[in-house]
Write a protein that holds these residues in place. Sequence first.
Motif, PDB file in Angstrom:
ATOM      1  N   PHE A  79       0.860  -1.192   0.000  1.00 43.23           N
ATOM      2  CA  PHE A  79       0.000   0.000   0.000  1.00 43.23           C
ATOM      3  C   PHE A  79       0.889   1.232   0.000  1.00 43.23           C
ATOM      4  O   PHE A  79       1.681   1.425   0.913  1.00 43.23           O
ATOM      5  CB  PHE A  79      -0.852  -0.053   1.271  1.00 43.23           C
TER       6      PHE A  79
ATOM      7  N   GLU B  62      -2.676   4.585  -3.140  1.00 42.99           N
ATOM      8  CA  GLU B  62      -3.649   5.557  -2.633  1.00 42.99           C
ATOM      9  C   GLU B  62      -3.449   6.862  -3.401  1.00 42.99           C
ATOM     10  O   GLU B  62      -2.465   7.010  -4.130  1.00 42.99           O
ATOM     11  CB  GLU B  62      -3.499   5.734  -1.122  1.00 42.99           C
ATOM     12  N   ASP B  63      -4.357   7.811  -3.227  1.00 43.08           N
ATOM     13  CA  ASP B  63      -4.163   9.082  -3.929  1.00 43.08           C
ATOM     14  C   ASP B  63      -4.958  10.215  -3.290  1.00 43.08           C
ATOM     15  O   ASP B  63      -5.912   9.986  -2.536  1.00 43.08           O
ATOM     16  CB  ASP B  63      -4.567   8.948  -5.405  1.00 43.08           C
TER      17      ASP B  63
ATOM     18  N   THR C  47      -6.238   4.610  -7.114  1.00 39.30           N
ATOM     19  CA  THR C  47      -7.339   5.291  -6.442  1.00 39.30           C
ATOM     20  C   THR C  47      -7.939   6.355  -7.352  1.00 39.30           C
ATOM     21  O   THR C  47      -7.206   7.136  -7.952  1.00 39.30           O
ATOM     22  CB  THR C  47      -6.793   5.961  -5.157  1.00 39.30           C
TER      23      THR C  47
ATOM     24  N   VAL D  27     -12.778   5.742  -3.727  1.00 42.12           N
ATOM     25  CA  VAL D  27     -12.833   6.631  -2.569  1.00 42.12           C
ATOM     26  C   VAL D  27     -13.808   7.766  -2.847  1.00 42.12           C
ATOM     27  O   VAL D  27     -14.089   8.104  -4.001  1.00 42.12           O
ATOM     28  CB  VAL D  27     -11.457   7.235  -2.200  1.00 42.12           C
ATOM     29  N   THR D  28     -14.304   8.334  -1.735  1.00 38.90           N
ATOM     30  CA  THR D  28     -15.233   9.461  -1.872  1.00 38.90           C
ATOM     31  C   THR D  28     -14.521  10.781  -1.584  1.00 38.90           C
ATOM     32  O   THR D  28     -15.114  11.834  -1.725  1.00 38.90           O
ATOM     33  CB  THR D  28     -16.409   9.302  -0.893  1.00 38.90           C
TER      34      THR D  28
ATOM     35  N   HIS E  43     -20.454  13.580   4.680  1.00 34.20           N
ATOM     36  CA  HIS E  43     -19.813  12.257   4.660  1.00 34.20           C
ATOM     37  C   HIS E  43     -20.735  11.136   4.143  1.00 34.20           C
ATOM     38  O   HIS E  43     -20.406  10.429   3.196  1.00 34.20           O
ATOM     39  CB  HIS E  43     -19.323  11.941   6.082  1.00 34.20           C
TER      40      HIS E  43
ATOM     41  N   TYR F 107     -21.272   8.729   0.142  1.00 28.90           N
ATOM     42  CA  TYR F 107     -21.416   7.304  -0.185  1.00 28.90           C
ATOM     43  C   TYR F 107     -22.679   7.031  -1.014  1.00 28.90           C
ATOM     44  O   TYR F 107     -22.708   6.112  -1.820  1.00 28.90           O
ATOM     45  CB  TYR F 107     -21.426   6.445   1.093  1.00 28.90           C
TER      46      TYR F 107
ATOM     47  N   ALA G 280     -11.762   1.317   1.067  1.00 25.23           N
ATOM     48  CA  ALA G 280     -11.080   1.445   2.356  1.00 25.23           C
ATOM     49  C   ALA G 280     -11.866   2.186   3.434  1.00 25.23           C
ATOM     50  O   ALA G 280     -11.327   2.434   4.486  1.00 25.23           O
ATOM     51  CB  ALA G 280      -9.724   2.130   2.177  1.00 25.23           C
ATOM     52  N   GLY G 281     -13.072   2.570   3.196  1.00 21.47           N
ATOM     53  CA  GLY G 281     -13.807   3.338   4.213  1.00 21.47           C
ATOM     54  C   GLY G 281     -14.224   2.459   5.379  1.00 21.47           C
ATOM     55  O   GLY G 281     -14.744   1.369   5.184  1.00 21.47           O
ATOM     56  N   GLY G 282     -14.005   2.945   6.596  1.00 21.46           N
ATOM     57  CA  GLY G 282     -14.296   2.123   7.766  1.00 21.46           C
ATOM     58  C   GLY G 282     -15.585   2.482   8.475  1.00 21.46           C
ATOM     59  O   GLY G 282     -16.004   1.798   9.416  1.00 21.46           O
ATOM     60  N   SER G 283     -16.265   3.569   8.068  1.00 24.26           N
ATOM     61  CA  SER G 283     -17.514   3.965   8.721  1.00 24.26           C
ATOM     62  C   SER G 283     -18.610   2.970   8.332  1.00 24.26           C
ATOM     63  O   SER G 283     -18.437   2.205   7.384  1.00 24.26           O
ATOM     64  CB  SER G 283     -17.897   5.371   8.244  1.00 24.26           C
TER      65      SER G 283
ATOM     66  N   ILE H  58      -3.408  -3.532   7.224  1.00 24.86           N
ATOM     67  CA  ILE H  58      -2.182  -2.757   6.979  1.00 24.86           C
ATOM     68  C   ILE H  58      -1.155  -2.952   8.096  1.00 24.86           C
ATOM     69  O   ILE H  58      -1.476  -2.792   9.282  1.00 24.86           O
ATOM     70  CB  ILE H  58      -2.547  -1.274   6.826  1.00 24.86           C
TER      71      ILE H  58
ATOM     72  N   HIS I  55     -12.021  12.584   6.931  1.00 28.09           N
ATOM     73  CA  HIS I  55     -11.706  11.178   7.170  1.00 28.09           C
ATOM     74  C   HIS I  55     -12.167  10.800   8.575  1.00 28.09           C
ATOM     75  O   HIS I  55     -11.411  10.866   9.538  1.00 28.09           O
ATOM     76  CB  HIS I  55     -10.198  11.017   7.021  1.00 28.09           C
TER      77      HIS I  55
ATOM     78  N   SER J  97     -13.164   7.879  10.046  1.00 29.17           N
ATOM     79  CA  SER J  97     -12.627   6.720  10.767  1.00 29.17           C
ATOM     80  C   SER J  97     -11.204   7.009  11.236  1.00 29.17           C
ATOM     81  O   SER J  97     -10.779   6.511  12.279  1.00 29.17           O
ATOM     82  CB  SER J  97     -12.717   5.445   9.928  1.00 29.17           C
TER      83      SER J  97
HETATM   84  C1  LIG Z   1      -6.419   2.449   4.793  1.00 28.83           C
HETATM   85  C2  LIG Z   1      -7.145   3.569   4.152  1.00 28.83           C
HETATM   86  C3  LIG Z   1      -6.713   4.067   2.917  1.00 28.83           C
HETATM   87  C4  LIG Z   1      -7.369   5.121   2.291  1.00 28.83           C
HETATM   88  N1  LIG Z   1      -6.912   5.604   1.109  1.00 28.83           N
HETATM   89  C5  LIG Z   1      -7.505   6.702   0.566  1.00 28.83           C
HETATM   90  C6  LIG Z   1      -7.011   7.312  -0.619  1.00 28.83           C
HETATM   91  O1  LIG Z   1      -6.071   6.850  -1.233  1.00 28.83           O
HETATM   92  N2  LIG Z   1      -7.602   8.443  -1.073  1.00 28.83           N
HETATM   93  C7  LIG Z   1      -8.684   8.994  -0.459  1.00 28.83           C
HETATM   94  O2  LIG Z   1      -9.193  10.011  -0.925  1.00 28.83           O
HETATM   95  N3  LIG Z   1      -9.199   8.412   0.644  1.00 28.83           N
HETATM   96  C8  LIG Z   1      -8.621   7.311   1.172  1.00 28.83           C
HETATM   97  N4  LIG Z   1      -9.151   6.746   2.301  1.00 28.83           N
HETATM   98  C9  LIG Z   1     -10.391   7.318   2.812  1.00 28.83           C
HETATM   99  C10 LIG Z   1     -11.628   6.460   2.533  1.00 28.83           C
HETATM  100  O3  LIG Z   1     -11.531   5.727   1.371  1.00 28.83           O
HETATM  101  C11 LIG Z   1     -12.958   7.226   2.552  1.00 28.83           C
HETATM  102  O4  LIG Z   1     -13.288   7.783   1.318  1.00 28.83           O
HETATM  103  C12 LIG Z   1     -13.094   8.339   3.554  1.00 28.83           C
HETATM  104  O5  LIG Z   1     -12.167   8.235   4.581  1.00 28.83           O
HETATM  105  C13 LIG Z   1     -14.419   8.275   4.236  1.00 28.83           C
HETATM  106  O6  LIG Z   1     -14.610   6.979   4.666  1.00 28.83           O
HETATM  107  P1  LIG Z   1     -14.848   6.452   6.128  1.00 28.83           P
HETATM  108  O7  LIG Z   1     -15.219   7.599   6.987  1.00 28.83           O
HETATM  109  O8  LIG Z   1     -15.920   5.459   5.842  1.00 28.83           O
HETATM  110  O9  LIG Z   1     -13.569   5.802   6.596  1.00 28.83           O
HETATM  111  C14 LIG Z   1      -8.498   5.693   2.916  1.00 28.83           C
HETATM  112  C15 LIG Z   1      -8.945   5.176   4.141  1.00 28.83           C
HETATM  113  C16 LIG Z   1      -8.291   4.156   4.763  1.00 28.83           C
HETATM  114  C17 LIG Z   1      -8.814   3.643   6.078  1.00 28.83           C
END
Ligand SMILES: Cc1cc2nc3c(=O)[nH]c(=O)nc-3n(C[C@H](O)[C@H](O)[C@H](O)COP(=O)(O)O)c2cc1C
Length: 438
Positions: free
Chosen positions: A11, A55-56, A102, A133-134, A152, A156, A224-227, A277, A337, A339
């Motif tokens: 990653f 990632e990006d 990404t 990703v969002t 947020h 999605y 990768a979103g954890g919410s 990870i 972000h 999570s």
């Molecule tokens: C391990 C990991 C890697 C992620 N990589 C990216 C990324 O490359 N680009 C990006 O815009 N968001 C990235 N995110 C963010 C999520 O994909 C997501 O769009 C954003 O955090 C909202 O999601 P969440 O609140 O459900 O975690 C990453 C999140 C995690 C946990």
Amino acid sequence: MSADPFHLAWFTPFKVPAWKSPWAQDTPFTWLNGQYYVDMARNLERAGFDFMMFEDSTLVSDTYGGSMENDLKHGLHSPKGDPVPLLPMLAQATKHMGFIATMSTSFYPPFILARVMATMDHLTQGRVGWNVVTSSEDLAAQNYGIDHLLQHDERYVMAEEFITVAKALWDSWEDGAIVADRETGYLADHTKVHPIHHEGKYFKVRGPLNLPAGPQHYPTICQAGGSPMGRDFASRHANVLLATPSGVDAMKEYRDDIRSRAVAQGRAADDVKVMFIVQPVLGETEADAQALARRRYELTQDQIETILGIMSITTEVDFKQFDLDQPLPADVTTNGHQSGLDQFRKGAEGKTIREALMGRQTEVLPLIGTPASVAEQMDEVMEAVGGDGFLIRGEPVRTHSRRYVDEIASGLAPELRKRGLIRSDYTEPTLKANLGAF
Ligand SMILES: Cc1cc2nc3c(=O)[nH]c(=O)nc-3n(C[C@H](O)[C@H](O)[C@H](O)COP(=O)(O)O)c2cc1C
């Protein structure tokens, strides 16, 4: 007892490798020509990796202290190359491994994304994936004419419509639509190519796509979103999920949760691989590795600026404003972000920010030791969690160098392979099929 074989991936951003490392050579100036990553891909394929995931983000951030200084001084989120054009270059230099880029559902038009991914799937003969990703940053949104990201959860909802459109475009050519019949004079059979006429809340797309889908039909989908919304989305669409829950119990809970959500969506639990990870610290002896880990986790001013800078960029909260010797104020929230902020807060309970930074963990659990002992730890963890594998991120805070990549590829991976824990060859032609093989 050994765990079943699991998947191994890397990653990384398409970013400067560890430029302060004595082994950086000229890479701080040359990494954008892609050769560092080409060498890395060849090395990782030899070692049996399943894929590299890039990632990006698309911003130069001034959230920390109201200046771009910290982002650029430490090379945090910038400079960063677009991983999309890098993927076919890496595929050209390898034979089997997969590559995931990404792309954001908040910024790309779905037609362009569907077309780019289909083209890359053909170019690489089925070895590419899309990390959906969002996005988390208004500063990035402002590069696309958008003042503020949607809330947020709504992001999605939009991502769901986006992927529905993308899939419809990939479905818009029936199998066998290209007939190349010299007798009748038809290259493509127009009765097998269909407009999609999508009109939704966020997108209006006529279709069809102007080329057929690639060998994987839909590219490998990564998320990768954890919410809760992120987990729902992943369980509906993802072939592979990146996750950072902290500790074995949380890892198992996370994986079980995703698998049961996938089943509730009518999918097989094994259709979604949940990968965790890690940032192994390797030494020739246990004592070497422990000493190195202590140095890596030392809280220097550089480390503080790096960690708080990254937190500031992804949450769009200025962490420079807080007194490090006080706890994080309870009213700090983010539309970025979530999570990431939650995870920091959980680790910071009852601590000052400085104390929380010292014990901060961005990997699922520390892996420190010789290649053999880390391989054994990974085996035990996978056995307890149930699968599906690990993503290596690099050394704590320092990311990766040629030397570190080689420690993993020539040290750790052979120890895993010797124990039958990672693949010794690639049995399937595409990334998705290789992921599904075990
Ligand atoms: C391990 C990991 C890697 C992620 N990589 C990216 C990324 O490359 N680009 C990006 O815009 N968001 C990235 N995110 C963010 C999520 O994909 C997501 O769009 C954003 O955090 C909202 O999601 P969440 O609140 O459900 O975690 C990453 C999140 C995690 C946990």
